[in-house]
Motif scaffolding. Structure first.
Motif, PDB file in Angstrom:
ATOM      1  N   VAL A  37      81.784  32.140  20.250  1.00 50.88           N
ATOM      2  CA  VAL A  37      82.354  31.042  19.466  1.00 50.88           C
ATOM      3  C   VAL A  37      83.881  31.072  19.561  1.00 50.88           C
ATOM      4  CG1 VAL A  37      82.559  30.080  17.136  1.00 50.88           C
ATOM      5  CG2 VAL A  37      80.393  31.086  17.888  1.00 50.88           C
ATOM      6  N   ILE A  38      84.477  29.876  19.576  1.00 52.18           N
ATOM      7  CA  ILE A  38      85.930  29.735  19.476  1.00 52.18           C
ATOM      8  C   ILE A  38      86.240  28.976  18.194  1.00 52.18           C
ATOM      9  CG2 ILE A  38      87.997  28.685  20.461  1.00 52.18           C
ATOM     10  CD1 ILE A  38      86.876  29.093  23.182  1.00 52.18           C
ATOM     11  N   ILE A  39      87.112  29.538  17.370  1.00 55.07           N
ATOM     12  CA  ILE A  39      87.516  28.885  16.130  1.00 55.07           C
ATOM     13  C   ILE A  39      89.010  28.600  16.192  1.00 55.07           C
ATOM     14  CG2 ILE A  39      87.753  29.120  13.632  1.00 55.07           C
ATOM     15  CD1 ILE A  39      85.301  30.869  13.597  1.00 55.07           C
ATOM     16  N   ARG A  40      89.368  27.335  16.046  1.00 58.21           N
ATOM     17  CA  ARG A  40      90.778  26.969  15.939  1.00 58.21           C
ATOM     18  C   ARG A  40      91.136  26.931  14.463  1.00 58.21           C
ATOM     19  NH1 ARG A  40      93.811  22.153  16.180  1.00 58.21           N
ATOM     20  NH2 ARG A  40      91.932  20.913  16.420  1.00 58.21           N
ATOM     21  N   THR A  41      92.255  27.545  14.107  1.00 60.14           N
ATOM     22  CA  THR A  41      92.607  27.732  12.707  1.00 60.14           C
ATOM     23  C   THR A  41      93.958  27.092  12.385  1.00 60.14           C
ATOM     24  OG1 THR A  41      93.840  29.802  12.972  1.00 60.14           O
ATOM     25  CG2 THR A  41      91.434  29.964  12.833  1.00 60.14           C
ATOM     26  N   THR A  42      94.339  27.223  11.121  1.00 60.83           N
ATOM     27  CA  THR A  42      95.607  26.668  10.627  1.00 60.83           C
ATOM     28  C   THR A  42      96.750  27.659  10.702  1.00 60.83           C
ATOM     29  OG1 THR A  42      95.073  27.414   8.388  1.00 60.83           O
ATOM     30  CG2 THR A  42      94.366  25.190   9.001  1.00 60.83           C
TER      31      THR A  42
END
Length: 713
Positions: A362-367
């Motif tokens: 999984v790839i999670i783009r965050t703030t």
């Protein structure tokens, strides 16, 4: 002569002449010479008698018996071994099915700019083979783990004997410590001898792994059989490929590709000799030697690997020296190890089947903003180094977010580079103290009161059913008489806050605070107004973000987008942001002005910024067990908490002291390079000073009208 019935004997030469004395007679047989066959002469010595002879005969009998039994047993063992190897050989799958053996997937976390800043789960960068990785890496692994790998048949009797000798010399059991295992045997162990992990069959995955790593004699025998079968089934390069993909290399990285990306930010095909040596060195003790744990120790181990590569002809003397003089270093992302607490929070707040227990990659783009993350960490370090007494065990936490709830930085404790640690920003529920008071005044403003509405600061007591008489006091034990709401908040007066809360209604105050995002159970009694309730720093910072954005609720969030590696379509998007309106924009703007006065002339003076407007509120709980400062500029909201984990009172610390200074140092760094903007607040116009009454000339209206008619004016 008289004839008789018998024939006369035939006369021959030998009979005619007598043999010379002393000379042997020559016979016809001697004319043809033959070389006699040499035969071992039997000892002419007669067998010994007595006890010694008996013992000799007994020993010879035992040896003959041993030999007869041994070769027969050897044949039987060889047959059984062949059958066992053949059976295992028949069960081995295609080599491609063995390259990725993780029980769970990986999570790669990216910041707001798309840069990787953290990894979680079992990282697997992709399949590599012995022919596609850097030759330096292949040579380093062989030189370190099994220098005769390409020459043996899966087992190394010399290596096993050497390992047993070392173990015995060091006072251990023959199979304890050094194992003498070949790369093939290690690969068999990584494959758990073909036993796949099943959640229902094992207490935990860790228990399964421990069972696979057991070193008993029976386990070693099975491992040997499996290794021999692998040597028959696969080529040497295929076995090495399985090893390079399955070996754990620390930092959550499984396989050479994941490790190369994790530590150096490059593919395994391009690693230099010193980087290859560092990766190969990890195979001995991946957790202890991981460069993210101790870079110097990892570099020392790499220097040893480089020496082994040189001794075995993989590197020249000059190449070895050049690599040792320029040891491998971590990539920028690996060096920073940014967002440890933030990454843990995102993993906890995301869906479990795509974060903590994912079987997918999984790839999670965050703030997360890594610049702001470093700013918060540096600010905290600076204050504790320069303002806090040496040896103090006090803790602190920081949260920085945008007005919509997007968390930009998070520090959950004084040790920032951690994984899985207790996060004081999200997990610690502490009394909020006077940082709760803005919600009391927000209720009053929403109900039609204003910053210049007045309340009397005087001795005040209440009879609380079941608790008796309760008489709150101000921090300095003084009373100021008639004060405006703005003055009461600026000086953080307790009695006016309680009076306003009681006048507006505790239920309404509680509702406003809850709508702003303070989601914990709030106190029922009048001490509600003084922050007797508990909350987390993340919740409180989110509630203050609601004031900045004009009065709407906020759900703090860190996850922007989640998708599987290789997929273009996200599986989920942002899980937070601005919600419903809680108070009117006018009330929020007026409250912001009141909080501006806390910083510019009130208890929060130490938080004043040199180049821009700021608003906020201090907070100190009973006995100074917790100290807070929360506030915002036009761009960002930040919250700071300080205290001890065991609730020990702080010594000489209030919210307007060290927490305000941590907040200031954080916001100075966070706003660096950002143009100052005014706060979105009501700016009351100063009332004109009353003019003194002056004697005015009485105007003759009739005369003025006559002049207008005369001159046409």
């Amino acid at each position: 002569m008289t004839k008789s019935g018998r024939k006369s004997p035939r006369l021959v030469a030998e009979k005619r002449y007598k043999k010379p004395a002393g000379k042997p007679a020559k016979t016809r047989a001697t004319t043809t010479r033959k070389t006699p066959t040499k035969r071992r002469r039997k000892s002419s010595r007669p067998p010994r008698k007595g006890v010694i002879g008996l013992l000799q005969r007994l020993v010879r009998w035992v040896l003959r018996l041993f030999w007869k039994v041994t070769w027969r047993v050897g044949v039987v063992v060889l047959i059984l071994l062949s059958l066992a190897v053949g059976y295992v050989y028949s069960t081995l799958p295609d080599v491609n099915a063995l390259l990725d053996g993780r029980a769970r997937g990986s999570v790669t976390l990216m910041d707001r700019d798309g840069e990787v800043f953290a990894w979680r789960g079992d990282q697997f960068g992709g399949v590599v083979t012995a022919s596609t990785v850097s030759p330096h890496l292949r040579n380093a692994v062989v030189a370190t783990e099994d220098k005769r790998f390409y020459r043996h048949f899966g087992l190394s009797p010399r290596g096993i004997a050497s390992a047993v000798k070392i173990n015995l010399s060091e006072g251990r059991g023959p199979l304890s410590g050094h194992g003498g295992s070949t790369i093939t045997q290690q690969t068999a162990k990584l494959l758990c001898l073909g036993v796949e992990y099943e959640a229902d069959a094992w207490e935990s995955e860790a228990e399964y792994v421990r069972d696979c790593r057991r070193g008993s004699i029976s386990r070693k025998a099975k491992e040997a059989v499996y290794a021999l079968a692998m040597e028959l089934k696969y080529t040497k390069d295929e076995i090495l490929s399985i090893y390079l993909n399955r070996a754990y290399m620390g930092g959550g990285a499984f396989g050479a590709e994941a490790a190369a990306q994790r530590y150096f930010g490059k593919p395994a095909a391009t690693v230099a000799p010193q980087e290859a040596a560092m990766l190969a060195g990890l195979l001995t003790a991946p957790t202890r030697l991981a460069p993210t744990t101790n870079l110097e120790r990892s570099q020392d181990r790499a220097a040893t690997v480089l020496r082994l590569m040189n001794e075995q002809g993989y590197l020249s003397d000059s190449e070895m020296k050049a690599a040792q003089d320029n040891p491998a270093t971590l990539s920028a992302a690996a060096q920073r190890q940014a967002g440890g607490y933030f990454a843990d929070w995102v993993m906890e707040s995301g869906p479990e089947f795509f974060t903590r227990d994912t079987t997918e990659d999984v790839i999670i783009r965050t703030t997360l903003d890594q610049r702001m993350q470093r700013a918060a960490e540096e600010a905290l370090d600076w204050v504790f180094e320069n303002k806090v007494r040496e040896g103090s065990e006090a803790q602190a936490a920081i949260v920085v977010m945008s007005a919509d709830g997007a968390v930009r930085a998070m520090v959950g404790g004084r040790k920032a580079q951690v994984v899985g640690a207790f996060n004081r920003a999200t997990m610690a529920k502490r009394q909020t103290g006077s940082t709760f008071k803005p919600f009391v005044y927000a209720t009053a403003l929403e109900l039609g009161h204003h910053h210049d509405s007045t309340v009397v600061d005087e001795p005040y007591c209440m009879d609380i059913p079941g608790s008796g008489r309760w008489c709150p006091t101000n921090f300095d034990k003084k009373y100021r008489g008639l004060v405006t709401l703005q003055q009461a908040l600026r000086q953080s007066l307790n009695i006016p806050a309680v009076k306003v809360s009681e006048a507006m209604g505790r239920d309404l105050v509680r509702q406003v605070a809850t709508d702003f995002g303070i989601d914990n159970q709030l106190a029922d009694g009048p001490a509600l107004a003084l922050g007797a309730s508990e909350s987390t720093l993340l919740e409180m910072t989110g509630a203050y973000a609601g004031i900045l954005n004009g009065g709407s609720s906020v759900t703090p969030y860190g996850l922007v987008e989640l998708k599987l590696i290789g997929d273009d379509t996200p599986l989920m998007g942002t899980g937070g942001g601005i919600g419903e309106r809680v108070i009117s924009e006018e009330a929020a703007r007026e409250l912001t002005w009141m909080m501006y006065n806390v910083v510019h002339g009130g208890t929060g003076g130490r938080a004043k910024l040199p180049d821009r407007e700021a608003a906020g509120k201090t907070g100190t709980t009973q006995a100074a067990r917790d100290a807070w400062f929360l506030g915002f500029t036009a761009d960002y909201v930040a919250g700071v908490w300080m205290g001890y984990d065991d609730n020990t009172p702080l010594s000489g610390v209030t919210g307007g002291g060290l927490p305000a200074e941590i907040w200031r140092e954080t916001m100075v760094r966070v706003n660096e390079g950002i143009d100052p903007k005014p706060l979105p607040m009501l700016r009351p116009q100063p009332k004109p000073k009353p003019q003194p009454v002056q004697r005015q000339r009485r105007r003759n209206t009739n005369f003025e009208n006559f002049l207008k008619d005369l001159f046409g004016r």
